[in-house]
Structure formats: C-alpha cells, structure tokens
Design a protein around this motif. Structure first.
Motif, PDB file in Angstrom:
ATOM      1  N   SER A   1       0.832  -1.204   0.000  1.00 27.79           N
ATOM      2  CA  SER A   1       0.000   0.000   0.000  1.00 27.79           C
ATOM      3  C   SER A   1       0.866   1.253   0.000  1.00 27.79           C
ATOM      4  CB  SER A   1      -0.911  -0.002   1.227  1.00 27.79           C
ATOM      5  OG  SER A   1      -0.159   0.281   2.398  1.00 27.79           O
ATOM      6  N   GLU A   2       0.180   2.416  -0.001  1.00 26.12           N
ATOM      7  CA  GLU A   2       0.871   3.701   0.016  1.00 26.12           C
ATOM      8  C   GLU A   2       1.355   4.089   1.409  1.00 26.12           C
ATOM      9  OE1 GLU A   2      -2.005   6.369  -1.605  1.00 26.12           O
ATOM     10  OE2 GLU A   2      -1.405   5.983  -3.694  1.00 26.12           O
ATOM     11  N   ILE A   3       0.941   3.373   2.434  1.00 23.60           N
ATOM     12  CA  ILE A   3       1.406   3.664   3.797  1.00 23.60           C
ATOM     13  C   ILE A   3       2.886   3.337   3.890  1.00 23.60           C
ATOM     14  CG2 ILE A   3       1.242   2.939   6.214  1.00 23.60           C
ATOM     15  CD1 ILE A   3      -1.732   2.720   5.870  1.00 23.60           C
ATOM     16  N   ASP A   4       3.670   4.281   4.452  1.00 17.75           N
ATOM     17  CA  ASP A   4       5.126   4.132   4.475  1.00 17.75           C
ATOM     18  C   ASP A   4       5.626   3.323   5.667  1.00 17.75           C
ATOM     19  OD1 ASP A   4       5.769   5.826   2.143  1.00 17.75           O
ATOM     20  OD2 ASP A   4       4.867   7.408   3.357  1.00 17.75           O
ATOM     21  N   ALA A   5       4.936   3.416   6.793  1.00 17.23           N
ATOM     22  CA  ALA A   5       5.448   2.747   7.994  1.00 17.23           C
ATOM     23  C   ALA A   5       4.308   2.421   8.941  1.00 17.23           C
ATOM     24  CB  ALA A   5       6.472   3.633   8.701  1.00 17.23           C
ATOM     25  N   VAL A   6       4.526   1.396   9.760  1.00 15.83           N
ATOM     26  CA  VAL A   6       3.563   0.995  10.791  1.00 15.83           C
ATOM     27  C   VAL A   6       4.289   0.957  12.132  1.00 15.83           C
ATOM     28  CG1 VAL A   6       2.051  -0.822  11.647  1.00 15.83           C
ATOM     29  CG2 VAL A   6       2.174  -0.353   9.191  1.00 15.83           C
ATOM     30  N   ASP A   7       3.699   1.600  13.137  1.00 12.42           N
ATOM     31  CA  ASP A   7       4.199   1.559  14.504  1.00 12.42           C
ATOM     32  C   ASP A   7       3.174   0.845  15.370  1.00 12.42           C
ATOM     33  OD1 ASP A   7       6.208   3.128  13.513  1.00 12.42           O
ATOM     34  OD2 ASP A   7       5.417   5.005  14.312  1.00 12.42           O
ATOM     35  N   MET A   8       3.633  -0.099  16.173  1.00 17.12           N
ATOM     36  CA  MET A   8       2.763  -0.863  17.075  1.00 17.12           C
ATOM     37  C   MET A   8       3.134  -0.503  18.512  1.00 17.12           C
ATOM     38  SD  MET A   8       1.074  -2.973  14.853  1.00 17.12           S
ATOM     39  CE  MET A   8       0.647  -4.509  15.615  1.00 17.12           C
ATOM     40  N   ILE A   9       2.190   0.105  19.234  1.00 15.62           N
ATOM     41  CA  ILE A   9       2.474   0.656  20.557  1.00 15.62           C
ATOM     42  C   ILE A   9       1.576   0.011  21.603  1.00 15.62           C
ATOM     43  CG2 ILE A   9       2.732   2.776  21.905  1.00 15.62           C
ATOM     44  CD1 ILE A   9       4.415   2.770  19.383  1.00 15.62           C
ATOM     45  N   ASN A  10       2.179  -0.336  22.745  1.00 11.02           N
ATOM     46  CA  ASN A  10       1.428  -0.836  23.901  1.00 11.02           C
ATOM     47  C   ASN A  10       1.959  -0.121  25.134  1.00 11.02           C
ATOM     48  OD1 ASN A  10       1.887  -3.605  26.022  1.00 11.02           O
ATOM     49  ND2 ASN A  10      -0.016  -2.471  25.852  1.00 11.02           N
ATOM     50  N   ARG A  11       1.113   0.694  25.774  1.00 11.64           N
ATOM     51  CA  ARG A  11       1.599   1.522  26.866  1.00 11.64           C
ATOM     52  C   ARG A  11       1.070   1.105  28.237  1.00 11.64           C
ATOM     53  NH1 ARG A  11       1.437   7.495  23.968  1.00 11.64           N
ATOM     54  NH2 ARG A  11       3.204   7.112  22.584  1.00 11.64           N
ATOM     55  N   SER A  12       0.000   0.368  28.292  1.00 12.58           N
ATOM     56  CA  SER A  12      -0.500  -0.073  29.600  1.00 12.58           C
ATOM     57  C   SER A  12      -0.974  -1.506  29.471  1.00 12.58           C
ATOM     58  CB  SER A  12      -1.591   0.869  30.100  1.00 12.58           C
ATOM     59  OG  SER A  12      -2.657   0.966  29.168  1.00 12.58           O
ATOM     60  N   SER A  13      -2.250  -1.744  29.633  1.00 12.24           N
ATOM     61  CA  SER A  13      -2.772  -3.108  29.538  1.00 12.24           C
ATOM     62  C   SER A  13      -3.362  -3.334  28.154  1.00 12.24           C
ATOM     63  CB  SER A  13      -3.839  -3.349  30.608  1.00 12.24           C
ATOM     64  OG  SER A  13      -4.913  -2.446  30.435  1.00 12.24           O
ATOM     65  N   CYS A  14      -3.424  -4.607  27.793  1.00 12.14           N
ATOM     66  CA  CYS A  14      -3.975  -4.971  26.490  1.00 12.14           C
ATOM     67  C   CYS A  14      -4.777  -6.252  26.657  1.00 12.14           C
ATOM     68  CB  CYS A  14      -2.846  -5.165  25.474  1.00 12.14           C
ATOM     69  SG  CYS A  14      -3.411  -5.673  23.835  1.00 12.14           S
ATOM     70  N   VAL A  15      -5.987  -6.287  26.096  1.00 16.70           N
ATOM     71  CA  VAL A  15      -6.841  -7.459  26.263  1.00 16.70           C
ATOM     72  C   VAL A  15      -6.463  -8.577  25.293  1.00 16.70           C
ATOM     73  CG1 VAL A  15      -8.761  -6.072  27.101  1.00 16.70           C
ATOM     74  CG2 VAL A  15      -8.588  -6.564  24.653  1.00 16.70           C
ATOM     75  N   LEU A  16      -5.704  -8.249  24.248  1.00 14.52           N
ATOM     76  CA  LEU A  16      -5.309  -9.281  23.290  1.00 14.52           C
ATOM     77  C   LEU A  16      -4.301 -10.227  23.917  1.00 14.52           C
ATOM     78  CD1 LEU A  16      -4.846  -7.255  19.972  1.00 14.52           C
ATOM     79  CD2 LEU A  16      -6.855  -8.526  20.746  1.00 14.52           C
ATOM     80  N   SER A  17      -4.349 -11.475  23.510  1.00 16.66           N
ATOM     81  CA  SER A  17      -3.392 -12.466  23.999  1.00 16.66           C
ATOM     82  C   SER A  17      -2.034 -12.240  23.345  1.00 16.66           C
ATOM     83  CB  SER A  17      -3.887 -13.875  23.684  1.00 16.66           C
ATOM     84  OG  SER A  17      -3.893 -14.096  22.279  1.00 16.66           O
ATOM     85  N   GLY A  18      -0.983 -12.782  23.965  1.00 16.84           N
ATOM     86  CA  GLY A  18       0.343 -12.663  23.393  1.00 16.84           C
ATOM     87  C   GLY A  18       0.446 -13.290  22.020  1.00 16.84           C
ATOM     88  N   GLU A  19      -0.272 -14.402  21.818  1.00 26.28           N
ATOM     89  CA  GLU A  19      -0.241 -15.075  20.519  1.00 26.28           C
ATOM     90  C   GLU A  19      -0.826 -14.178  19.425  1.00 26.28           C
ATOM     91  OE1 GLU A  19      -1.833 -19.242  18.473  1.00 26.28           O
ATOM     92  OE2 GLU A  19      -2.335 -18.742  20.551  1.00 26.28           O
ATOM     93  N   ARG A  20      -1.913 -13.484  19.728  1.00 25.48           N
ATOM     94  CA  ARG A  20      -2.528 -12.619  18.726  1.00 25.48           C
ATOM     95  C   ARG A  20      -1.668 -11.384  18.453  1.00 25.48           C
ATOM     96  NH1 ARG A  20      -9.148 -12.536  19.131  1.00 25.48           N
ATOM     97  NH2 ARG A  20      -9.410 -14.661  18.316  1.00 25.48           N
ATOM     98  N   VAL A  21      -1.038 -10.848  19.493  1.00 26.85           N
ATOM     99  CA  VAL A  21      -0.159  -9.699  19.280  1.00 26.85           C
ATOM    100  C   VAL A  21       1.025 -10.103  18.407  1.00 26.85           C
ATOM    101  CG1 VAL A  21       1.397  -8.075  20.423  1.00 26.85           C
ATOM    102  CG2 VAL A  21      -0.854  -8.537  21.402  1.00 26.85           C
ATOM    103  N   SER A  22       1.559 -11.284  18.630  1.00 26.60           N
ATOM    104  CA  SER A  22       2.655 -11.770  17.791  1.00 26.60           C
ATOM    105  C   SER A  22       2.233 -11.873  16.337  1.00 26.60           C
ATOM    106  CB  SER A  22       3.138 -13.141  18.286  1.00 26.60           C
ATOM    107  OG  SER A  22       3.703 -13.052  19.570  1.00 26.60           O
ATOM    108  N   SER A  23       1.014 -12.351  16.106  1.00 26.05           N
ATOM    109  CA  SER A  23       0.508 -12.457  14.729  1.00 26.05           C
ATOM    110  C   SER A  23       0.380 -11.084  14.080  1.00 26.05           C
ATOM    111  CB  SER A  23      -0.849 -13.166  14.717  1.00 26.05           C
ATOM    112  OG  SER A  23      -0.749 -14.471  15.239  1.00 26.05           O
ATOM    113  N   LEU A  24      -0.077 -10.096  14.831  1.00 25.98           N
ATOM    114  CA  LEU A  24      -0.202  -8.744  14.290  1.00 25.98           C
ATOM    115  C   LEU A  24       1.171  -8.159  13.955  1.00 25.98           C
ATOM    116  CD1 LEU A  24      -2.930  -7.237  16.670  1.00 25.98           C
ATOM    117  CD2 LEU A  24      -3.239  -8.053  14.324  1.00 25.98           C
ATOM    118  N   LEU A  25       2.146  -8.410  14.820  1.00 24.13           N
ATOM    119  CA  LEU A  25       3.483  -7.882  14.578  1.00 24.13           C
ATOM    120  C   LEU A  25       4.104  -8.472  13.315  1.00 24.13           C
ATOM    121  CD1 LEU A  25       4.956  -7.906  18.216  1.00 24.13           C
ATOM    122  CD2 LEU A  25       4.119  -5.942  16.923  1.00 24.13           C
ATOM    123  N   ARG A  26       3.790  -9.722  13.056  1.00 25.09           N
ATOM    124  CA  ARG A  26       4.406 -10.389  11.910  1.00 25.09           C
ATOM    125  C   ARG A  26       3.583 -10.253  10.627  1.00 25.09           C
ATOM    126  NH1 ARG A  26       5.990 -13.643  16.225  1.00 25.09           N
ATOM    127  NH2 ARG A  26       8.241 -13.431  16.498  1.00 25.09           N
TER     128      ARG A  26
END
Length: 814
Positions: free
Chosen positions: A71-96
């Motif tokens: 796509s035309e988007i140049d960069a993606v930043d993934m930020i977590n600053r406090s609590s997150c309801v997503l599981s670690g497995e799902r966050v790993s999938s999003l990162l990859r």
C-alpha cells in the motif's frame, strides 16, 4: 502499483462488516491521518495503539496489516503503553503481519506473558526500533532474525542479569542499545556478547548528565542513530530513556511532541500477573514479581549492603577519571595542553545505572573492548578517550592468560607444536635444541590454555551432584560448610557439613567414596585438612571444638553400616580452622579466641597452647607448604603474623597489617608469597620472607563490613581467585601483575535466588578449574558446590547440565 489508502480503508470496512462488528475508531483515525499526509506528500505512518483494541478487532486488523506492504502507507508503529486485552499469541501475529514497513514496536511484555517473549526471541521481528523497557528477560537470548532493527531499548528490565553467547548474532544493523537499570554486572560476558554487533555505535548502561548550574547534559547521538527514519515516527514511538528527575530538571532526550503524561505511562508501579506457569526455573524469563519499582536497591538484590550509600545519593556518581577536554580551552597552542594533569575533569551525575557501571575501570574496559563504539552512556568517545582506555586496559586487565596478546585456535597451536617437535632441523647444537624443546613445551601448554580460555568467555559452571548410593527407602541431603581437594588424588574431594558429617566424593564420577556420620558428637564442620604422607587420612574440626582424625579407607559409604572409631584430640572451643604441617607430624587449630593450639598427630596429644598471639580472634591458620615449622595466622585485629615453632613462638617473625580485619591467609605453593584477604575485597600478596607488600590487587570495595573475602591460588601460583560472601562473583587475577583476567558470576536457578560466594578453591590438578561453595540468599534454598571450568564453554555442556535430574543428592554448600 501500490494500493491507495482509500482502497485500504474500504477493505477494512468490508472485513469489519463481514465479521459483523463496527470498525475500530482509533484505527479509522489513524487511516485518516495517513491519508492526509499522503495527500500532502509527507511520510504517512499508521500507528496502532494496542491498548485500544478488543478481541473483536483482531481479524479485521490482521487483514488490514497484511495489505500494508503493498500500500501507500510508508510505515507501521505498534504501541502498547499499559494493559492490552489481546493475547500474546494474537499480538505476535499482528506484529508479523507487516513485513518491510514495520518500523516501531513498543510493547510491555507483562501484558502478554512468557510465551510472547519466547516467541519474539526465537522468531524475531522486522521492525527497525524495538522498545522492550521493563521486560522480564532474565538471560537475554534473542536468536531470531532482527535484521532490520537499528534501536533496542531494554531499560528498567529488572530481571535481566546476563546475555547468552549468541543473543546478538542476528542483529547486524543494530546501532543503538540502551540497558539502564538492569542487573547486568559482568564486564567479560557483556562485552563478548556486544562485540557480535558490528554496527553498534551507541551503548548505555546509565544516563550520564553533566553536573552544572544549568542542569544540562552531554549531547547524545541516541536520537540521531536512525537519521534515515522519519521524524514523525520518532515523535510517535517515544524512546523514553530518562524518567523525571527528582529535582525537577528538564528531561533529556525526550522527543518533541511527547508529554509528561506519556512518560508516566512507563513510570508508575503496576501489578504483575503472576502464574504458576510463569514462575518456572527456566532461567530465561522472570515473571514472579508482584510489583515493578524503579528503586535500584529493590531491583538489584545482588548489590552488597554497602552500596545502598550510593543509592541514597540518588545514584549521583562523580566520574573523576573522565577527563573531558574543551576544544576551545585546550587547543594545540594552549599552555595547558603540555601535560595530561592539566586537563580539567568534569563531574557527571549517573542516573539509573546498572551494576556493571560500578565495576572498576568499567568505561575504559568497554571502550577498549568495543572499537566501533562512538557513544557510551551519552558521552561521546574521542580519540584521546580511546587511547586512554586502551592504555588503562593494558594496565588493569589481561586480554588472554599468561599475557598472550593474540587469539589462536587450538588446532593452530597443536600444528605449530608438532612442527617444532619435528626431528628434521637445521644444524644446531644439541644443547640449543634441548633448551628450545623444553622452552617450547612450556610455552605451548600455556598457549593452549590461553586459546581455550579465550574461546570460552562463558565458562562451564556445573553444580556437583552426588549420585545416591543409599537404600531405596532413604534419601540423604547434605549441607556442606567446608570442602578441600585431595592433595594427591585428582578425583577426590572432601566436604564437611553443617550437620557434622564428613563426606569424601569422587567429584569426577560424582559418587560417594566414604561417608562419616556425625553420630551426635559434632556440629558444623569448619576445618578440614588432608594429610600428605598418609593420603587416606584427614583431620576434621567442628565449631563445638571437636577434633578428629579419620581414615577414609576404613570408613564406609552410606550403604554400609560399620564405622571405625576415629582418633580424637583435646577439644578447641569455637574452632574455625585446622591445618597440618608439611611432614604430617603436627597440626594447629585456631578459632574465636586469641590462642592457637598445637597437636601431635601420632600420639593424639595437645602439645601446647600459644596464648594471646593476636588482639582479636584468629580466623585462619596455615602451615607453610615446605617448612614444617613455619606458620601464618590471620586475625580480625587486622594483623597477619608469621611464626616459627623452632623459636617457641613468643614473638612473630614479622607482622603485616591490613586496613580491615583479616579473614584468611595462605602460602603460595612454593612458599614465596603470602596471600592475605581482609574484609570487603582487600586482597594483597606479601613476600613470605619478610612480609613486605608485593602486590595489591586493588579490588573495589562495596562498603560492607560483613563482606568476608576469601582468596586462594590457582594454576600453581600463577593466578589468584577471590570471592566474598556478599557478592555473587569470583574474580580471577594474575598473581604476577595483579591484572584481572576474568570474573565468574553465579546465578540462581530461578527468580529471586541470588547466590553468593562462601568459599572457593583452585583445582590443584587442572589448570583454570576451580570449585565454589555457593550459598543462596533464600534461607530455605539449598546451597551447592559449583565446579567451574574456564577452558570449556557453557554451551558445550548445556544439554548435559539441563538433563541431569534423577537420584541426586542436592545441597552441597553452606
């Protein structure tokens, strides 16, 4: 052709509709901002704040992220600053889901647990910046591919103690690494791990601020390392390094656009989810705590008690040795540039230091060991700094054993030795040939040792596990308090326990050779000494005064039940030390008194008590190794004295004094020197002939009056090993020059199980081998004797040490 952001947005709506959910407002807002920037021909980035996501947002977002690279988007930043309801497995999938365009990952592992960290470490990420502040790594082992990563931030990772050997092997482009307020302490393993980062130019173990009226700080290149990265992304990622200072000074290196509220997201105490699954002894991660405080003393329980004075001063450290030249003041034509002593020192304040920063000559060591480094702890490294550091390294450290300067492979050394030993030679005299052969054999044996030590920065540490040989319905658990290698049998070791037992083991096969029960007569065994002419006999003394001579050939193992009566001697109250002379005729005993008792071994009689030999109690007494009448005493009155039985010791041959109470003394194997260890790392080598100071090892003190230090020789009298009961490290120094060769750090098997050095011995038959009597900080934890082999890497023994489980008798330590 790249997919435009409008099309991307439409696809996101369609996927949300397909799953029957409403689009996430935060994601829509970010897509809208990216669309505007793209229209203005600015760099467009998509910032995903994981805190704003719910489980229902997962699949639509995953689908969106998988389209980003095209796509035309140049960069993606993934930020977590406090609590997150997503599981670690799902966050790993999003990162990859994002490949080339993943720029910043800023997460708190406490939200996702141990499996998330393990997956991240093994699989790697394609991001350019990874912010894992306050992570729960215990031993860093990031073996996955992090090829694109330029910046790694692990500040306030309070569990992080060390690096695995290959933990940075897959980070070829890492330029900037921050490790403030961790528990990292070992110069040698740390620099060896960091040396595998070819692009590293900036490193921080503390945040150094210039102490001045303005509160200004040195210019850091931390925010300049990634000049190719867009400034907008820097504002979004927030590489927050420095917490708000107590005196209200401005926060250095805070990227523009970041408010104090953003900083506070990282500062406050927060609950830690602790589960049985996370509280394992796997040693890679530590999730066992319930709070995260940024107090150095709470985060670093391994710090000696005396160090709290440093912490009470808000971690303010004056780096008097950092002589920083002002270019305008010290120009080539300036008269002040004639001599280094005219260079004015600038005072810096250290914020959030890791324990490694307290090591003597820390800065010089790191600069000399990492030649590509340009900034250390926010201070730029100038040419003069590097020259000074290299000179300091040569004066205070040994790069390789025996002053070897170049690393060689073992194969190369063996080949040279074979060529040298070849009978085909040019015409030389027999005398020269014989001399050269003898010299070369000695040289090559040392070269082999140097090569092995040089290739084993992470030495093998292996707890001694004695195989059980008792009946099926009985289990023995030993709690040793003292141990000694056998003087002539290379496989034997004796240890005495807190319960009055004496056990002889084959420390190679880990089998019990002889077991002597206390039979209710002895308390803690504090003194052990083998006889030399009668190698099956040893003398054991306990703290209740009992003294006995045992013959281990006539005593059974645990599985047999007949015990032969030992030879008993008159008691010596509150005994702490026994030692036999070189011809096995006499032995001495000392303890919590100012007196020394002399015993005749053959008759079993106490011959004499020498009264008031010191002003305070005599902790250790030692006969010389070759003269049967000479002995030395060390006392907490700060004096070490040499005595001669032939002179009926009414007065010593000489007295040498330390600045603190003496814990122990011993002769070098050839009796040329006395090695004296006083409280809190005061270790000195004296000339045995007259007590003059030969060498001060200048080990840094901790400030603790309870830090009892013990030192012994290793490799004959080539090296000295020293450890203290308030510290988890054994220091290895050259006995000829005093230069430090290596530190060996002890680590517990699980979180919160710090280990400390209670005693230690060099192996008399194996060069660069030693054993440590290690005690855990937890009273309920068992101690152990740890065998250390500096010639072998821990990776070579990893499988073996991790799989030894069944039928062992643990707890060799006290």
């Amino acid at each position: 052709m790249a997919t435009d952001i409008g099309t991307l947005e439409k696809r996101y709506f369609d996927v949300c509709k397909k799953h029957g959910i409403l689009p996430n407002k935060a994601i829509l807002a970010e897509l809208f901002k990216a669309k505007l920037k793209n229209a203005r021909h600015e760099v467009s980035s998509l910032v995903v704040l994981l805190d704003d996501l719910k489980d229902v947002d997962y699949y639509p977002l995953l689908d969106l992220l998988m389209e980003i690279d095209s796509s035309e988007i140049d960069a993606v930043d993934m930020i977590n600053r406090s609590s997150c309801v997503l599981s670690g497995e799902r966050v790993s999938s999003l990162l990859r889901a994002v490949n080339k365009k993943l720029q910043v990952v800023d997460v708190r592992d406490i939200s996702f647990g141990k499996d998330f960290l393990l997956d991240l470490s093994r699989q790697g990420l394609t991001c350019q910046v990874l912010n894992l502040r306050s992570s729960h790594f215990r031993k860093l082992k990031m073996v996955g591919k992090f090829v694109q990563m330029h910046v790694l931030n692990l500040d306030f990772s309070a569990s992080l103690t060390s690096f695995r050997e290959d933990c940075f092997a897959c980070m070829p482009n890492l330029k900037s690494l921050s490790l403030c307020e961790t528990r990292i302490a070992n110069l040698w393993t740390t620099s060896a791990a960091l040396s595998k980062l070819p692009s590293l130019v900036e490193l921080r173990f503390q945040n150094c601020l210039l102490c001045s009226d303005t509160g200004s700080s040195p210019v850091s290149s931390w925010n300049k390392v990634n000049e190719d990265m867009d400034s907008k992304s820097h504002r979004d990622i927030g590489l927050y390094i420095e917490l708000p200072s107590l005196n209200g000074e401005a926060i250095p290196y805070l990227p523009s656009g970041i408010e104090y509220e953003d900083m506070n997201d990282y500062d406050a105490n927060h609950d830690v989810r602790s589960t049985a699954e996370d509280s394992s002894d796997d040693s890679e991660f530590d999730f066992s705590g319930h709070r995260q405080d940024f107090s150095l003393m709470e985060l670093l329980p391994d710090l000696p008690r005396g160090w709290n004075q440093l912490v009470d001063q808000q971690n303010e450290i004056s780096f008097g040795t950092l002589d920083m030249q002002d270019e305008d003041q010290f120009s080539p034509g300036s008269s002040n540039s004639r001599h280094p002593s005219y260079i004015a020192s600038k005072k810096y304040i250290s914020r959030h230091p890791s324990p490694i920063c307290y090591e003597k000559h820390y800065r010089d060591y790191m600069i000399a060991s990492l030649p590509n480094l340009k900034v250390l702890d926010n201070l730029h490294i100038q040419k003069v700094d590097r020259e000074t550091a290299n000179d300091s390294f040569r004066r205070h450290f040994e790069y390789l054993p025996y002053n070897m300067n170049n690393k060689e492979s073992v194969v190369s050394i063996l080949q040279k030795r074979e060529v040298r030993a070849s009978p085909t030679r040019t015409h030389t005299s027999k005398k020269k040939f014989s001399y050269a052969s003898r010299k070369s054999q000695h040289f090559y044996s040392r070269s082999l040792s140097a090569a092995k030590v040089g290739s084993s920065t992470w030495p093998t540490l292996r707890p001694l596990s004695v195989l059980s040989s008792i009946s099926r319905d009985e289990r023995r658990s030993f709690r040793p308090r003292q141990f000694e290698y056998h003087p002539s049998e290379s496989s034997l070791m004796a240890f005495g326990t807190l319960d009055g037992e004496v056990v002889v083991v084959n420390h190679e096969s880990e089998k019990i050779v002889s077991y002597i029960p206390s039979l209710g007569a002895m308390n803690s065994v504090l003194g052990l000494c083998w006889l030399k002419k009668y190698p099956s006999k040893l003398i054991a003394g306990s703290d209740n005064g009992s003294l006995r001579l045992y013959d281990v050939q006539s005593t059974p193992t645990i599985s047999r039940g007949i015990y032969h009566t030992p030879v008993t001697f008159d008691e010596f109250d509150q005994l702490t030390s026994v030692h036999v002379n070189s011809i096995d005729e006499l032995f001495l005993a000392s303890g919590y008194s100012r007196h020394v008792a002399l015993y005749d071994i053959s008759s079993g009689r106490r011959l004499q008590v020498f009264a008031d030999m010191h002003r305070e109690h005599i902790n250790v007494i030692k006969f010389s190794n070759h003269s049967p009448s000479l002995f030395a005493t060390s006392s907490f009155d700060r004096d070490v004295k040499l005595w001669d039985l032939r002179q009926k010791p009414n007065r010593p041959c000489y007295t040498a004094s330390s600045s603190r109470g003496n814990v122990m003394v011993c002769f070098s194997p050839d009796d040329h020197y006395l090695l004296v260890s006083a409280i809190d790392n005061e270790v000195k080598q004296l000339l045995a002939v007259d007590g003059r100071l030969h060498l001060d090892f200048a080990i840094a003190s901790t400030g603790s009056s309870q830090n009892y230090t013990r030192s012994y020789y290793m490799n004959g009298r080539d090296y000295v090993i020293s450890g203290s009961c308030d510290e988890h490290v054994v220091r290895i120094c050259c006995a000829r020059t005093g230069r430090r060769l290596r530190d060996v750090s002890l680590e517990g098997k699980g979180s919160g199980t710090s280990m400390f050095v209670q005693s230690l011995r060099g192996d008399p038959f194996r060069d660069f081998n030693l054993s440590i009597l290690a005690a855990y900080i937890r009273p309920c934890s068992s101690s152990e004797i740890v065998k250390v082999n500096l010639l072998a890497s821990s990776d070579h023994d990893k499988v073996h040490s991790n799989t030894r489980q069944p039928h062992i008798i643990n707890g060799l330590g006290g």
